[in-house]
Design a protein around this motif. Structure first.
Motif, PDB file in Angstrom:
ATOM      1  N   LEU A 122       0.858  -1.185   0.000  1.00 18.84           N
ATOM      2  CA  LEU A 122       0.000   0.000   0.000  1.00 18.84           C
ATOM      3  C   LEU A 122       0.897   1.239   0.000  1.00 18.84           C
ATOM      4  CD1 LEU A 122      -2.520   1.714   0.220  1.00 18.84           C
ATOM      5  CD2 LEU A 122      -2.729   1.064   2.627  1.00 18.84           C
ATOM      6  N   PRO A 123       1.443   1.611  -1.170  1.00 19.52           N
ATOM      7  CA  PRO A 123       2.240   2.829  -1.242  1.00 19.52           C
ATOM      8  C   PRO A 123       1.349   4.056  -1.103  1.00 19.52           C
ATOM      9  CG  PRO A 123       1.916   1.923  -3.436  1.00 19.52           C
ATOM     10  CD  PRO A 123       1.317   0.932  -2.473  1.00 19.52           C
ATOM     11  N   VAL A 124       1.879   5.082  -0.443  1.00 20.06           N
ATOM     12  CA  VAL A 124       1.150   6.332  -0.259  1.00 20.06           C
ATOM     13  C   VAL A 124       1.937   7.449  -0.925  1.00 20.06           C
ATOM     14  CG1 VAL A 124       0.167   7.931   1.419  1.00 20.06           C
ATOM     15  CG2 VAL A 124       0.246   5.498   1.937  1.00 20.06           C
TER      16      VAL A 124
ATOM     17  N   PHE B 176       4.313  -6.677  -9.389  1.00 22.06           N
ATOM     18  CA  PHE B 176       4.131  -6.756  -7.938  1.00 22.06           C
ATOM     19  C   PHE B 176       2.661  -6.864  -7.524  1.00 22.06           C
ATOM     20  CE2 PHE B 176       8.402  -4.618  -7.785  1.00 22.06           C
ATOM     21  CZ  PHE B 176       9.052  -5.610  -7.060  1.00 22.06           C
ATOM     22  N   ASN B 177       1.756  -6.858  -8.479  1.00 23.32           N
ATOM     23  CA  ASN B 177       0.322  -7.028  -8.212  1.00 23.32           C
ATOM     24  C   ASN B 177      -0.207  -5.977  -7.236  1.00 23.32           C
ATOM     25  OD1 ASN B 177       0.077  -9.352  -9.884  1.00 23.32           O
ATOM     26  ND2 ASN B 177       1.001 -10.579  -8.261  1.00 23.32           N
ATOM     27  N   LEU B 178       0.093  -4.730  -7.514  1.00 22.27           N
ATOM     28  CA  LEU B 178      -0.392  -3.616  -6.707  1.00 22.27           C
ATOM     29  C   LEU B 178      -1.904  -3.500  -6.819  1.00 22.27           C
ATOM     30  CD1 LEU B 178       0.360  -1.062  -5.018  1.00 22.27           C
ATOM     31  CD2 LEU B 178       0.491   0.178  -7.193  1.00 22.27           C
ATOM     32  N   GLN B 179      -2.583  -3.402  -5.663  1.00 20.28           N
ATOM     33  CA  GLN B 179      -4.041  -3.256  -5.635  1.00 20.28           C
ATOM     34  C   GLN B 179      -4.483  -1.924  -5.046  1.00 20.28           C
ATOM     35  OE1 GLN B 179      -6.048  -6.589  -3.800  1.00 20.28           O
ATOM     36  NE2 GLN B 179      -4.537  -8.049  -4.576  1.00 20.28           N
ATOM     37  N   TYR B 180      -3.681  -1.389  -4.107  1.00 23.47           N
ATOM     38  CA  TYR B 180      -4.048  -0.177  -3.395  1.00 23.47           C
ATOM     39  C   TYR B 180      -3.038   0.941  -3.663  1.00 23.47           C
ATOM     40  CZ  TYR B 180      -6.950  -3.198  -0.346  1.00 23.47           C
ATOM     41  OH  TYR B 180      -7.877  -4.081   0.157  1.00 23.47           O
ATOM     42  N   VAL B 181      -3.516   2.180  -3.711  1.00 23.26           N
ATOM     43  CA  VAL B 181      -2.667   3.359  -3.705  1.00 23.26           C
ATOM     44  C   VAL B 181      -3.308   4.387  -2.784  1.00 23.26           C
ATOM     45  CG1 VAL B 181      -1.768   5.318  -5.024  1.00 23.26           C
ATOM     46  CG2 VAL B 181      -1.671   3.013  -5.998  1.00 23.26           C
ATOM     47  N   GLY B 182      -2.544   4.884  -1.820  1.00 27.46           N
ATOM     48  CA  GLY B 182      -3.028   5.935  -0.942  1.00 27.46           C
ATOM     49  C   GLY B 182      -2.665   7.300  -1.516  1.00 27.46           C
TER      50      GLY B 182
ATOM     51  N   ASP C 120      -9.006  11.600 -10.088  1.00 25.57           N
ATOM     52  CA  ASP C 120      -9.683  11.404 -11.373  1.00 25.57           C
ATOM     53  C   ASP C 120      -8.765  10.736 -12.391  1.00 25.57           C
ATOM     54  OD1 ASP C 120     -11.977  12.540 -10.381  1.00 25.57           O
ATOM     55  OD2 ASP C 120     -11.652  14.507 -11.295  1.00 25.57           O
ATOM     56  N   ALA C 121      -7.497  11.136 -12.400  1.00 25.17           N
ATOM     57  CA  ALA C 121      -6.558  10.571 -13.372  1.00 25.17           C
ATOM     58  C   ALA C 121      -6.291   9.089 -13.102  1.00 25.17           C
ATOM     59  CB  ALA C 121      -5.251  11.359 -13.348  1.00 25.17           C
ATOM     60  N   VAL C 122      -6.092   8.739 -11.840  1.00 23.87           N
ATOM     61  CA  VAL C 122      -5.822   7.340 -11.500  1.00 23.87           C
ATOM     62  C   VAL C 122      -7.060   6.487 -11.776  1.00 23.87           C
ATOM     63  CG1 VAL C 122      -5.278   5.739  -9.626  1.00 23.87           C
ATOM     64  CG2 VAL C 122      -4.056   7.920  -9.811  1.00 23.87           C
ATOM     65  N   ARG C 123      -8.209   6.990 -11.383  1.00 24.48           N
ATOM     66  CA  ARG C 123      -9.438   6.218 -11.576  1.00 24.48           C
ATOM     67  C   ARG C 123      -9.728   5.994 -13.062  1.00 24.48           C
ATOM     68  NH1 ARG C 123     -15.130   8.277  -9.165  1.00 24.48           N
ATOM     69  NH2 ARG C 123     -14.582   9.995 -10.557  1.00 24.48           N
ATOM     70  N   ALA C 124      -9.408   7.012 -13.884  1.00 19.55           N
ATOM     71  CA  ALA C 124      -9.668   6.893 -15.319  1.00 19.55           C
ATOM     72  C   ALA C 124      -8.749   5.883 -15.987  1.00 19.55           C
ATOM     73  CB  ALA C 124      -9.522   8.260 -15.988  1.00 19.55           C
TER      74      ALA C 124
ATOM     75  N   ILE D 157      -7.396  -0.210  -9.576  1.00 17.67           N
ATOM     76  CA  ILE D 157      -6.687   0.197  -8.362  1.00 17.67           C
ATOM     77  C   ILE D 157      -7.676   0.779  -7.361  1.00 17.67           C
ATOM     78  CG2 ILE D 157      -5.001   1.820  -7.400  1.00 17.67           C
ATOM     79  CD1 ILE D 157      -3.696  -0.483  -8.864  1.00 17.67           C
ATOM     80  N   THR D 158      -7.614   0.322  -6.123  1.00 11.49           N
ATOM     81  CA  THR D 158      -8.430   0.875  -5.041  1.00 11.49           C
ATOM     82  C   THR D 158      -7.707   2.072  -4.445  1.00 11.49           C
ATOM     83  OG1 THR D 158      -9.415  -1.269  -4.524  1.00 11.49           O
ATOM     84  CG2 THR D 158      -9.505   0.416  -2.803  1.00 11.49           C
TER      85      THR D 158
END
Length: 663
Positions: free
Chosen positions: A311-313, A377-383, A403-407, A412-413
């Protein structure tokens, strides 16, 4: 409650669990269907850990490098009395002499501009060089191997004999490595030193044996045995202590470290990857220095090594509201990245996801592969953000990133933030903003007295279920005594009870060097030689190692008047659908023995025994570096029949595990 009454309910729970994971409140046995009202799924990522380079948790801590200021990049901006030669001394022995200077004209790499130049007029009988004191000394163990490396640019013409020594307090030599340099450009020299004695405060000396002129940079000494034998790796005992928590996720690299002390101090993940001599170092907001040797590649590898989801922030485009020490006057030192620069910053965030998950044919996926990890690395989360002040600057920039990440990456959660406290203006404004954007998960933080945790056991019982899920990214009661730990345990039973809305939770901070502690309490304290897991650590471990993914309601009650109003008593019952085990957690944070009844009936099953772990002591008991096992869980067996009337010891946490596999 009689044993006859206990057995029917117990068997009901043990046998009728198949449909519990669906969250439909029912279980089945063949064609028979039994309703278990209120049964619900629990997040499989509920209990994890949060790592921040705070209190020397990385450099001088879990990052295994033993040399302090290895590349001569310390400065007064890190700490007023620091400079490029901090932790170093010029060493002349046996009548040798010369000069030492810090230069920048022809560096090893532009990102690493400082290096030392030795002008040795006469090497004398023993040589002339430099000595590093490590982080309050270097701890070595007889018979252990240590990997040494150094970059040298030999300016003089003739080959130079060099010797590296591990030295004790009085100059005794506890291991050596010799090599010879050649004239020419920067070159890396490596070797292994075997320690011949134990020492808690050794030093490392690098000596030149001939008249010469040498440029020196990136002097490094690692224990040969790092965690999982990873290169540029982690201190094995500290990393193993984290692994032993069995965390489901790891949040990194901070906290306040992420959004930094001013815009120019915002943590940039791209500065922390690639060869260590090319990484960009910077001042730590906690008033020391970040070598960035422990960077995003190492964090991802560590997550992989311990089976935790990363969970990288990243900063939400603003600096910490406490920048410039404004926390002393209530803030706010928050500044926003200029809007003209936000496109580039947002691209950095998108590139992070590509670095973690992209194919080797992508720009950033290829950099991951070059580092040694072609597999994603199968990243699922980004803070995005960390307990930020809820200002227009924050909201504007957060929304741009969000908005950019979601688009581009709907898979990614995204984890948002609602300020530093469990209530108040920032909290209310943060939730309002999160609701407007439909942020999937929102990060709450709270550090409170033990009484707060005991009195807020019902905090999430009627909490925002149609909206964002909750990540409690930082929480702790103010202390490391047993009472502190038990108040947290009582609260954690409520997180299991509400594991459908509480997605994740992590105690904070994780690690603290006893000689450089800038925040209390912490989960693990350490020095150069050993470590001391706190009582709080064992609470976290007992919950994480005994996590379930289904919550079974009304399974435990306390048989005493006023028990519901007694906030010192708490319990939960969960099932691990992977193993089938039923797990009871019972907390008594009060001074008197309590009686708990496991409302488990049965129809006749093979299992008659369960395992029990009990953490128990006096309220002020704690673990210390001198007595690290003062309070640890005890292990035993218990009859399942005894759970009908279980005497819960005062000041205790009991974790009872019933296996479906029988005795």
């Amino acid at each position: 409650m009689s044993v006859k009454r206990v057995w029917p309910v117990l068997c009901l729970v043990l046998l009728f669990i198949t449909d519990l994971a669906s969250g439909q409140g029912s279980a089945s046995l063949g064609a028979q269907k039994i309703k278990i009202p209120g049964a619900k799924p629990i997040s499989k990522d509920l209990f994890g850990v949060f790592f921040e380079d705070l209190s020397y948790a990385a450099d001088g801590g879990m990052y295994a490098e033993l040399i302090q200021n290895r590349s001569f990049e310390y400065s007064a901006s890190d700490r007023k009395n620091w400079n490029p030669l901090t932790a170093w001394e010029y060493t002349t022995e046996g009548y040798g002499y010369g000069t030492i200077s810090v230069e920048t004209a022809k560096p090893l790499h532009p990102n690493n501009p400082h290096y030392v130049q030795l002008n040795i007029d006469d090497a004398g009988q023993q040589g002339v060089g430099i000595t590093n004191a490590g982080y309050d000394g270097i701890s070595i163990i007889a018979g252990q191997k240590y990997d040494f490396s150094i970059y040298v640019r030999q300016i003089s013409a003739n080959p130079v004999d060099m010797q590296v020594q591990l030295r004790g307090d009085k100059g005794a030599v506890y291991g050596t490595f010799s090599f010879q340099t050649q004239a020419g450009p920067w070159k890396k020299y490596t070797g292994t030193i075997t320690a011949t004695a134990n020492a808690d405060s050794a030093s490392l000396t690098v000596l030149a044996r001939q008249r010469s002129v040498l440029a020196i940079d990136e002097v490094s000494l690692f224990p040969h045995n790092t965690f999982k034998n990873e290169p540029n790796g982690l201190r094995a005992d500290l990393a193993q202590a984290v692994a032993n928590l069995q965390p489901k996720f790891l949040r990194f690299p901070g906290g306040c470290l992420v959004h930094g002390d001013g815009i120019n101090n915002i943590y940039r993940w791209k500065n922390t990857i690639g060869p260590v001599e090319r990484r960009v170092q910077q001042r730590n907001i906690w008033n020391y220095h970040q070598s960035t040797g422990l960077g995003f590649y190492e964090y991802f590898r560590f997550c992989e090594d311990i089976g935790a989801k990363p969970l990288p922030v990243v900063a939400a485009g603003v600096s910490c509201q406490n920048s410039g020490g404004t926390w002393r006057i209530g803030g706010t030192g928050q500044k926003g990245i200029p809007l003209t620069e936000m496109k580039s910053y947002i691209q950095d965030v998108l590139d992070l996801i590509e670095y973690a998950n992209g194919p080797v044919t992508s720009v950033w996926g290829s950099k991951r592969a070059t580092a040694g990890h072609p597999k994603p690395f199968n990243l699922q989360y980004v803070g995005i953000g960390n307990e930020d002040k809820q200002t227009n600057d924050f909201r504007d920039r957060f929304k741009m990133i969000y908005d950019a990440v979601r688009a581009k990456h709907p898979e990614i959660t995204i984890v948002g933030t609602v300020g530093p406290s469990p209530a108040g203006e920032d909290y209310d404004l943060g939730w309002k903003f999160a609701d407007q954007l439909s942020v999937p998960v929102v990060d709450e933080h709270f550090y409170e007295k033990p009484e707060w945790f005991l009195k807020n056991n019902n905090r999430y019982d009627s909490y925002r279920r149609p909206k964002s899920k909750v990540y409690i990214g930082e929480y702790a009661s103010w202390g490391n005594t047993l009472v502190n730990a038990l108040s947290e345990a009582a609260f954690m039973t409520s997180l299991e009870r509400n594991g459908d809305i509480v997605q994740m939770a992590s105690y904070a901070p994780l690690l603290a060097n006893l000689k450089h502690t800038s925040w209390n309490p912490n989960l693990i304290y350490f020095n150069n030689k050993t470590l001391a897991p706190t009582v709080n650590y064992y609470v976290q471990q007992l919950f994480s190692a005994n996590q379930g993914d289904v919550y079974i309601p009304n399974a435990i009650s306390f048989n005493q008047p006023g028990a519901r109003a007694d906030s010192t008593l708490a319990a939960s019952c969960v099932q691990n659908s992977k193993t089938g085990d039923i797990i009871l957690k019972i907390v008594n944070a009060g001074p008197h023995t309590a009686t708990a009844s496991a409302n488990l009936a049965g129809l006749g099953i093979a299992t008659t025994k369960a395992t029990i772990e009990v953490l128990q002591g006096q309220p002020s008991d704690k673990n210390t570096i001198d007595n690290p096992k003062n309070i640890v869980p005890s292990h035993a067996e218990i009859s399942v029949a005894q759970l009908g009337s279980y005497a819960v010891p005062p000041y205790s946490l009991s974790v009872i595990r019933i296996s479906l596999k029988g005795n």
